[in-house]
Design a protein around this motif. Structure first.
Motif, PDB file in Angstrom:
ATOM      1  N   SER A   7       0.963  -1.326  -0.112  1.00 45.04           N
ATOM      2  CA  SER A   7       0.024  -0.039   0.031  1.00 45.04           C
ATOM      3  C   SER A   7       0.749   1.354  -0.103  1.00 45.04           C
ATOM      4  CB  SER A   7      -0.995  -0.023   1.275  1.00 45.04           C
ATOM      5  OG  SER A   7      -0.289  -0.085   2.398  1.00 45.04           O
ATOM      6  N   GLU A   8       2.128   0.987   0.145  1.00 42.86           N
ATOM      7  CA  GLU A   8       2.932   2.331   0.422  1.00 42.86           C
ATOM      8  C   GLU A   8       3.784   2.531  -0.881  1.00 42.86           C
ATOM      9  OE1 GLU A   8       5.470   1.382   3.824  1.00 42.86           O
ATOM     10  OE2 GLU A   8       3.916   1.515   5.155  1.00 42.86           O
ATOM     11  N   ILE A   9       3.864   1.927  -1.835  1.00 43.02           N
ATOM     12  CA  ILE A   9       4.886   1.706  -2.859  1.00 43.02           C
ATOM     13  C   ILE A   9       4.637   3.008  -3.662  1.00 43.02           C
ATOM     14  CG2 ILE A   9       3.534   0.168  -4.477  1.00 43.02           C
ATOM     15  CD1 ILE A   9       7.466   0.279  -3.967  1.00 43.02           C
ATOM     16  N   ILE A  10       3.203   3.251  -4.095  1.00 40.56           N
ATOM     17  CA  ILE A  10       2.781   4.350  -4.861  1.00 40.56           C
ATOM     18  C   ILE A  10       3.270   5.814  -4.261  1.00 40.56           C
ATOM     19  CG2 ILE A  10       0.835   5.849  -5.805  1.00 40.56           C
ATOM     20  CD1 ILE A  10       1.323   3.303  -7.239  1.00 40.56           C
ATOM     21  N   SER A  11       3.210   6.054  -3.056  1.00 39.84           N
ATOM     22  CA  SER A  11       3.588   7.554  -2.465  1.00 39.84           C
ATOM     23  C   SER A  11       5.181   7.400  -2.173  1.00 39.84           C
ATOM     24  CB  SER A  11       2.914   7.594  -1.210  1.00 39.84           C
ATOM     25  OG  SER A  11       3.068   6.407  -0.314  1.00 39.84           O
ATOM     26  N   GLN A  12       6.052   6.419  -2.448  1.00 38.14           N
ATOM     27  CA  GLN A  12       7.391   6.654  -2.353  1.00 38.14           C
ATOM     28  C   GLN A  12       7.958   7.834  -3.270  1.00 38.14           C
ATOM     29  OE1 GLN A  12       9.268   4.629   0.016  1.00 38.14           O
ATOM     30  NE2 GLN A  12       6.888   4.339   0.456  1.00 38.14           N
ATOM     31  N   ALA A  13       8.847   8.574  -2.642  1.00 40.39           N
ATOM     32  CA  ALA A  13       9.664   9.480  -3.114  1.00 40.39           C
ATOM     33  C   ALA A  13      10.590   8.820  -4.205  1.00 40.39           C
ATOM     34  CB  ALA A  13      10.371  10.462  -2.180  1.00 40.39           C
ATOM     35  N   CYS A  14      10.604   9.079  -5.363  1.00 38.00           N
ATOM     36  CA  CYS A  14      11.443   8.108  -6.357  1.00 38.00           C
ATOM     37  C   CYS A  14      11.394   8.798  -7.559  1.00 38.00           C
ATOM     38  CB  CYS A  14      10.910   6.692  -6.569  1.00 38.00           C
ATOM     39  SG  CYS A  14       9.249   6.547  -7.315  1.00 38.00           S
ATOM     40  N   ASP A  15      12.293   8.664  -8.418  1.00 36.47           N
ATOM     41  CA  ASP A  15      12.404   8.956  -9.899  1.00 36.47           C
ATOM     42  C   ASP A  15      11.696   8.583 -10.719  1.00 36.47           C
ATOM     43  OD1 ASP A  15      14.659  11.161  -9.390  1.00 36.47           O
ATOM     44  OD2 ASP A  15      15.841   9.292  -8.675  1.00 36.47           O
ATOM     45  N   ILE A  16      11.620   7.020 -10.627  1.00 34.98           N
ATOM     46  CA  ILE A  16      10.601   6.195 -11.378  1.00 34.98           C
ATOM     47  C   ILE A  16       9.970   5.282 -10.661  1.00 34.98           C
ATOM     48  CG2 ILE A  16      10.899   4.606 -13.292  1.00 34.98           C
ATOM     49  CD1 ILE A  16      14.079   5.727 -14.179  1.00 34.98           C
ATOM     50  N   PHE A  17       8.741   5.133 -11.249  1.00 36.32           N
ATOM     51  CA  PHE A  17       7.778   4.254 -10.584  1.00 36.32           C
ATOM     52  C   PHE A  17       7.617   3.249 -11.733  1.00 36.32           C
ATOM     53  CE2 PHE A  17       3.194   2.822 -10.333  1.00 36.32           C
ATOM     54  CZ  PHE A  17       3.357   1.929  -9.338  1.00 36.32           C
ATOM     55  N   SER A  18       7.867   2.019 -11.362  1.00 39.90           N
ATOM     56  CA  SER A  18       7.790   0.852 -12.204  1.00 39.90           C
ATOM     57  C   SER A  18       6.881  -0.273 -11.806  1.00 39.90           C
ATOM     58  CB  SER A  18       9.028   0.092 -12.271  1.00 39.90           C
ATOM     59  OG  SER A  18       9.318  -0.911 -13.151  1.00 39.90           O
ATOM     60  N   PRO A  19       5.631   0.063 -12.173  1.00 47.65           N
ATOM     61  CA  PRO A  19       4.501  -1.217 -11.873  1.00 47.65           C
ATOM     62  C   PRO A  19       4.881  -2.405 -12.968  1.00 47.65           C
ATOM     63  CG  PRO A  19       3.679   0.673 -13.527  1.00 47.65           C
ATOM     64  CD  PRO A  19       5.045   0.917 -13.218  1.00 47.65           C
ATOM     65  N   CYS A  20       4.978  -3.767 -11.853  1.00 47.16           N
ATOM     66  CA  CYS A  20       5.136  -4.871 -12.552  1.00 47.16           C
ATOM     67  C   CYS A  20       4.342  -5.953 -12.027  1.00 47.16           C
ATOM     68  CB  CYS A  20       6.798  -5.273 -12.293  1.00 47.16           C
ATOM     69  SG  CYS A  20       7.933  -4.370 -13.099  1.00 47.16           S
ATOM     70  N   ALA A  21       3.109  -5.488 -11.619  1.00 41.05           N
ATOM     71  CA  ALA A  21       2.133  -6.512 -10.803  1.00 41.05           C
ATOM     72  C   ALA A  21       1.083  -6.416 -11.580  1.00 41.05           C
ATOM     73  CB  ALA A  21       2.196  -6.311  -9.396  1.00 41.05           C
ATOM     74  N   LEU A  22      -0.103  -6.053 -11.019  1.00 39.24           N
ATOM     75  CA  LEU A  22      -1.514  -6.107 -11.496  1.00 39.24           C
ATOM     76  C   LEU A  22      -1.806  -4.840 -12.511  1.00 39.24           C
ATOM     77  CD1 LEU A  22      -3.554  -7.207  -8.471  1.00 39.24           C
ATOM     78  CD2 LEU A  22      -2.992  -8.640 -10.371  1.00 39.24           C
ATOM     79  N   GLY A  23      -2.717  -5.068 -13.313  1.00 42.56           N
ATOM     80  CA  GLY A  23      -3.178  -3.793 -14.015  1.00 42.56           C
ATOM     81  C   GLY A  23      -3.924  -2.779 -13.251  1.00 42.56           C
ATOM     82  N   ALA A  24      -4.285  -1.635 -14.001  1.00 41.43           N
ATOM     83  CA  ALA A  24      -5.172  -0.701 -13.356  1.00 41.43           C
ATOM     84  C   ALA A  24      -4.551   0.030 -12.171  1.00 41.43           C
ATOM     85  CB  ALA A  24      -6.626  -0.932 -13.073  1.00 41.43           C
ATOM     86  N   ALA A  80       3.872  -4.383 -16.130  1.00 38.90           N
ATOM     87  CA  ALA A  80       2.476  -4.599 -15.898  1.00 38.90           C
ATOM     88  C   ALA A  80       1.802  -4.403 -17.264  1.00 38.90           C
ATOM     89  CB  ALA A  80       1.824  -4.054 -14.997  1.00 38.90           C
ATOM     90  N   ASN A  81       0.620  -5.323 -17.556  1.00 35.73           N
ATOM     91  CA  ASN A  81      -0.105  -4.769 -18.556  1.00 35.73           C
ATOM     92  C   ASN A  81      -1.264  -3.997 -18.102  1.00 35.73           C
ATOM     93  OD1 ASN A  81       0.773  -6.743 -20.674  1.00 35.73           O
ATOM     94  ND2 ASN A  81       0.317  -8.360 -19.733  1.00 35.73           N
ATOM     95  N   ASN A  82      -1.851  -3.248 -18.967  1.00 33.79           N
ATOM     96  CA  ASN A  82      -3.057  -2.479 -18.717  1.00 33.79           C
ATOM     97  C   ASN A  82      -2.983  -1.473 -17.452  1.00 33.79           C
ATOM     98  OD1 ASN A  82      -4.280  -3.909 -20.850  1.00 33.79           O
ATOM     99  ND2 ASN A  82      -4.861  -5.672 -19.580  1.00 33.79           N
ATOM    100  N   GLN A  83      -1.983  -0.835 -17.594  1.00 39.72           N
ATOM    101  CA  GLN A  83      -1.597  -0.132 -16.331  1.00 39.72           C
ATOM    102  C   GLN A  83      -2.446   1.078 -16.021  1.00 39.72           C
ATOM    103  OE1 GLN A  83       2.580   1.293 -16.726  1.00 39.72           O
ATOM    104  NE2 GLN A  83       3.287  -0.909 -17.248  1.00 39.72           N
ATOM    105  N   LEU A  84      -3.131   1.630 -17.010  1.00 40.98           N
ATOM    106  CA  LEU A  84      -3.959   2.903 -17.004  1.00 40.98           C
ATOM    107  C   LEU A  84      -5.180   2.094 -16.394  1.00 40.98           C
ATOM    108  CD1 LEU A  84      -3.021   4.969 -19.922  1.00 40.98           C
ATOM    109  CD2 LEU A  84      -2.198   5.024 -17.579  1.00 40.98           C
ATOM    110  N   LYS A  85      -6.149   2.436 -15.527  1.00 42.07           N
ATOM    111  CA  LYS A  85      -7.651   2.055 -15.471  1.00 42.07           C
ATOM    112  C   LYS A  85      -8.364   2.384 -16.418  1.00 42.07           C
ATOM    113  CE  LYS A  85     -11.081   1.131 -11.791  1.00 42.07           C
ATOM    114  NZ  LYS A  85     -11.327   1.350 -10.362  1.00 42.07           N
ATOM    115  N   GLU A  86      -7.968   3.901 -16.734  1.00 43.65           N
ATOM    116  CA  GLU A  86      -9.045   4.209 -17.814  1.00 43.65           C
ATOM    117  C   GLU A  86      -8.336   5.151 -18.764  1.00 43.65           C
ATOM    118  OE1 GLU A  86     -12.920   6.070 -16.545  1.00 43.65           O
ATOM    119  OE2 GLU A  86     -13.017   4.739 -14.845  1.00 43.65           O
ATOM    120  N   GLU A  87      -8.662   5.511 -19.709  1.00 41.45           N
ATOM    121  CA  GLU A  87      -7.896   6.184 -20.795  1.00 41.45           C
ATOM    122  C   GLU A  87      -7.632   7.589 -20.199  1.00 41.45           C
ATOM    123  OE1 GLU A  87      -9.385   6.524 -24.725  1.00 41.45           O
ATOM    124  OE2 GLU A  87      -8.664   4.267 -25.127  1.00 41.45           O
TER     125      GLU A  87
END
Length: 364
Positions: free
Chosen positions: A224-241, A260-267
């Motif tokens: 639950s904390e990975i999204i809000s980390q101070a970082c240069d690059i966020f790399s989603p490699c799990a579930l979509g959306a 990860a596939n389908n990273q955007l929940k909506e366009e």
């Protein structure tokens, strides 16, 4: 379901229903577009609630494969197959061999591979009945586990996105938050660690996290904390959306680039991150390494040749970002446009008459 209305809306070429009473096979093969070449896409085995759900899944996935192959610069079209059934209970030699015969009957218009619910062993059974299958055992000329190759492609694409955001593709000293540390992301982390990046990782599988901490000196955080980390690059490699209304306000990264596939929940979420100035590497462009790898099997697998092609994901991300600037559109739309423009160019170049062996004119 109004099947022909759906086919017409997204310009599908063919939908094939396969039934074999002896084996219990119920399968659907969707072929979206073969302008660039034969349709390549995996076979998914799943317990769909309704037959309409299975049809829609096959159609949706087939169209996605058209764009993925076009974006990767492959001379392949998009297709997908689904087998209705429980992959833990309903598999048999007879079922997959019957399915292989249906594929053979398409005479090369569709080439299959493994997907959710199917395995290399299943592809070997299909291979008994047809040559139009990839991802078989190495003894039959397969490239083996595609995860390291997919990871390398993501790594190359991430460097291209970093160059756009930071003016350099050097990832040394950059902080990269990786969501999910499965087979693909583990290999991605290895590349990043070797270049000198600092890693923040999370995964619902604690053993995966421990391995990354031990081998790469990664900082572990809760999912639950990975999204809000101070970082240069966020790399989603799990579930979509994962890019959605809840996560976008919490993002601190300047680049989003992951497997990860389908990273955007909506366009509209792609529009939102564009407005925030975040450089986005569209998922089906950056994670095409596995497809490129299995596609090379069709020529007689050569790893060096395949890896050279995977390296071009760097160039493909740059092309997408260039179109994004040229047309003042978000990166996800630019990716679609790049693919559509390539398909249209090839379609027009093939709009000619050629004589066949009997000097008769045939349209191709």
């Amino acid at each position: 379901m109004k099947i022909f209305d759906y086919l017409r809306e997204y310009d599908y070429e063919q939908l094939v229903f396969c039934q074999d009473e002896n084996s219990g096979l119920k399968a659907i093969i969707a072929i979206h577009d073969t302008t660039l070449g034969p349709a390549l896409g995996g076979t998914r085995m799943w317990t769909y609630e309704t037959e309409d759900d299975a049809i829609v899944d096959a159609l949706r996935l087939a169209r996605g494969m058209t764009y993925k192959a076009a974006g990767a610069g492959l001379n392949l079209g998009g297709g997908k197959a689904v087998i209705i059934g429980d992959p833990k209970r309903d598999k048999s030699e007879a079922l997959f061999r019957a399915f292989g015969r249906f594929i053979q009957g398409l005479s090369g218009r569709y080439i299959t591979a493994e997907d959710v619910g199917t395995t290399v062993a299943d592809m070997d059974l299909i291979h008994m009945e047809t040559e139009y299958v990839t991802g078989v055992s190495p003894a039959f000329g397969s490239s083996g586990n595609p995860s390291p190759v997919t990871a390398y492609g993501v790594y190359r694409g991430m460097k291209a996105a970093a160059k756009e955001a930071f003016g350099t593709d050097d990832l040394a000293g950059k902080t990269i938050a990786v969501q999910g540390v499965g087979n693909v992301a583990y290999n991605l982390c290895r590349h990043l660690h070797e270049e000198g990046a600092s890693l923040i990782v999370t995964d619902i599988n604690k053993e995966n996290v421990k391995r990354a901490v031990h081998e790469f000196g990664a900082k572990p955080v809760e999912p639950s904390e990975i999204i809000s980390q101070a970082c240069d690059i966020f790399s989603p490699c799990a579930l979509g959306a994962i890019i959605n209304d809840d996560s976008i306000p919490r993002l601190k990264a300047r680049v989003i680039a992951g497997a990860a596939n389908n990273q955007l929940k909506e366009e509209r979420h792609g529009d939102a991150i564009q407005e925030m100035g975040i450089v986005y590497a569209p998922d089906y462009i950056i994670n095409a390494g596995g497809l490129i790898n299995v596609a090379d099997e069709l020529q007689g697998y050569n790893r060096e040749r395949a890896m050279k092609k995977v390296e071009t994901i760097y160039d493909n991300i740059q092309k997408v970002l260039k179109i994004s600037k040229r047309d003042n559109i978000p990166a996800y739309r630019a990716a679609d446009r790049m693919c559509e423009e390539r398909i249209e160019r090839v379609r027009k170049s093939r709009n000619m008459f050629l004589p066949d062996e009997k000097d008769e004119l045939v349209r191709i």
